[in-house]
Design a protein around this motif. Structure first.
Motif, short mmCIF file in Angstrom:
data_model
loop_
_atom_site.label_atom_id
_atom_site.label_comp_id
_atom_site.label_asym_id
_atom_site.label_seq_id
_atom_site.Cartn_x
_atom_site.Cartn_y
_atom_site.Cartn_z
N SER A 78 0.78 -1.05 0.07
CA SER A 78 -0.05 0.11 0.07
C SER A 78 0.74 1.31 -0.05
O SER A 78 0.26 2.36 -0.41
N ASP A 103 -1.74 -1.57 7.35
CA ASP A 103 -3.44 -1.36 7.54
C ASP A 103 -3.84 -0.15 8.43
O ASP A 103 -4.84 0.09 8.42
N LEU A 106 -2.75 6.05 6.87
CA LEU A 106 -3.57 6.78 5.93
C LEU A 106 -2.59 7.88 5.23
O LEU A 106 -1.66 8.36 5.72
N CYS A 125 -10.79 8.41 14.11
CA CYS A 125 -10.87 6.95 14.35
C CYS A 125 -11.96 6.79 15.29
O CYS A 125 -12.99 6.01 15.42
N ALA A 268 -8.03 -1.88 11.94
CA ALA A 268 -7.62 -2.03 10.37
C ALA A 268 -9.23 -1.66 9.63
O ALA A 268 -9.20 -0.68 8.61
N ALA A 269 -10.30 -2.19 10.38
CA ALA A 269 -11.68 -1.81 9.51
C ALA A 269 -12.05 -0.56 9.70
O ALA A 269 -12.57 0.35 8.85
N ARG A 272 -9.95 1.81 7.46
CA ARG A 272 -10.41 1.76 6.18
C ARG A 272 -11.78 2.80 6.02
O ARG A 272 -11.87 3.52 5.09
N SER A 273 -12.60 2.51 7.06
CA SER A 273 -13.92 3.24 6.86
C SER A 273 -13.64 4.71 7.19
O SER A 273 -14.26 5.54 6.39
N ARG A 275 -10.84 6.13 6.14
CA ARG A 275 -10.40 6.79 4.96
C ARG A 275 -11.66 7.01 3.82
O ARG A 275 -11.52 7.98 3.14
N GLU A 276 -12.25 6.04 3.82
CA GLU A 276 -13.40 6.14 2.79
C GLU A 276 -14.46 7.25 3.14
O GLU A 276 -15.02 8.03 2.24
#
Length: 323
Positions: A78, A103, A106, A125, A268-269, A272-273, A275-276
């Motif tokens: 990544s 993971d 960012l 977060c 990690a989840a 990801r959330s 970032r999205e």
């Protein structure tokens, strides 16, 4: 590497600067040359011996950093050397170099300074994972207990961007006014009973609370039917009484969460959330407020500042920049 560690449990003076060889990134890890590191209340508790780092984390404090990737371990796909990134850590951020799993990294949002990016990830977060835990929805009302804090001031902005109405408590007219600039209806907790004011404003569907035991009953009086109370801190104690009759009549939920000790897959989840869903709002709708940037070797001064109660937003540490 240079890092600031706790020589013994106690006050801010126990933080000492030391040096050792740079860490080597392991499998799926990157090495970040740190440009700024956030200071959080969890760090103060760790310094006092009341919040030990989880197994495998460095012994020194620091839950978030921003900097430049200077090396990558095997299997990393990544990130590349030279990337400007920020990261969520289990510890070790009070340093000029850290390793972290890819993971939990960012990209630094365009338009942010290093200091802003260094104080962003942990709070973002925390806020987003709690709003998700509460099933918070656009149009609902969020009460932020502690709107001037490192988490609270970002919670205001993120919730407003998500379409929520936000009420926020703070101490004194100036801090209340600054919360209102960020998009909240400000409530001065030094002037009257907070729950009475919140009820006059229609009550709260969701409460994000850093106060803990000492605010349980007051928070319950703030909730609307089917409300959700999220307890993320214990500034007013860890044990308290709760009126279960009121809780049941409201069909309310009390949810306690932490971020640091979660399993890797959960963190990690969350990253990801964030970032999205949250990163697209930065910096146009969400931007960290940096109260002060303090050199790493003066980490004790940063702790004193945070303990003073005068901080609005974040305090960050800045390691020396290598030539």
């Amino acid at each position: 590497m240079i890092f600031s560690t706790v020589s013994e449990f106690g006050g801010p003076d126990v933080l000492r600067t030391q040096s050792r060889p740079d860490p080597e990134p392991g499998v799926h890890e990157v090495l970040i040359r740190v440009r700024a590191a956030g200071v959080n209340r969890a760090d103060l508790l760790q310094r006092e011996g009341r919040y030990p780092p989880p197994p495998g984390a460095p012994a020194w404090p620091g839950l978030e950093v921003a900097g430049v990737v200077s090396a990558v371990g095997s299997g990393v796909t990544s990130w590349a050397v030279g990337d400007e990134v920020c990261a969520l850590l289990a510890g070790g951020g009070y340093a000029d170099a850290v390793t972290v799993h890819e993971d939990l990294v960012l990209p630094v949002p365009a338009g942010l300074t290093w200091e802003e990016a260094g104080g962003l990830v942990e709070a973002a977060c925390t806020v987003w994972s709690n709003l998700q835990a509460a099933d918070a929805r656009p149009g609902e009302t969020l009460l932020v207990q502690g709107g001037s804090g490192g988490v609270g001031h970002l919670a205001i902005q993120i919730a407003v961007a998500a379409g929520m109405r936000v009420l926020a408590t703070a101490g004194g007219p100036e801090r209340v006014s600054r919360c209102e600039v960020l998009g909240a209806v400000g409530i001065d907790h030094r002037e009257g009973e907070v729950s009475a004011t919140v009820r006059e404003l229609g009550g709260a569907d969701v409460i994000l609370d850093v106060l803990g035991a000492g605010a349980l009953e007051d928070n319950l009086r703030c909730l609307r039917p089917d409300g959700r109370l999220l307890v993320i801190g214990m500034q007013r104690g860890a044990r308290g009484e709760l009126d279960l009759g009121r809780l049941l009549s409201l069909r309310a939920r009390v949810i306690g969460t932490t971020l640091r000790a979660r399993p890797h897959d959960q963190k990690a989840a969350i990253v990801r959330s964030v970032r999205e869903d949250v990163w697209p709002w930065i910096p146009s709708q969400v931007r960290p407020v940096v109260h002060a940037a303090v050199p790493l070797e003066r980490a004790g001064d940063a702790h004193r500042l945070l303990e003073s109660g005068e901080v609005f937003g974040k305090v960050v540490l800045t390691p020396p920049v290598p030539a």
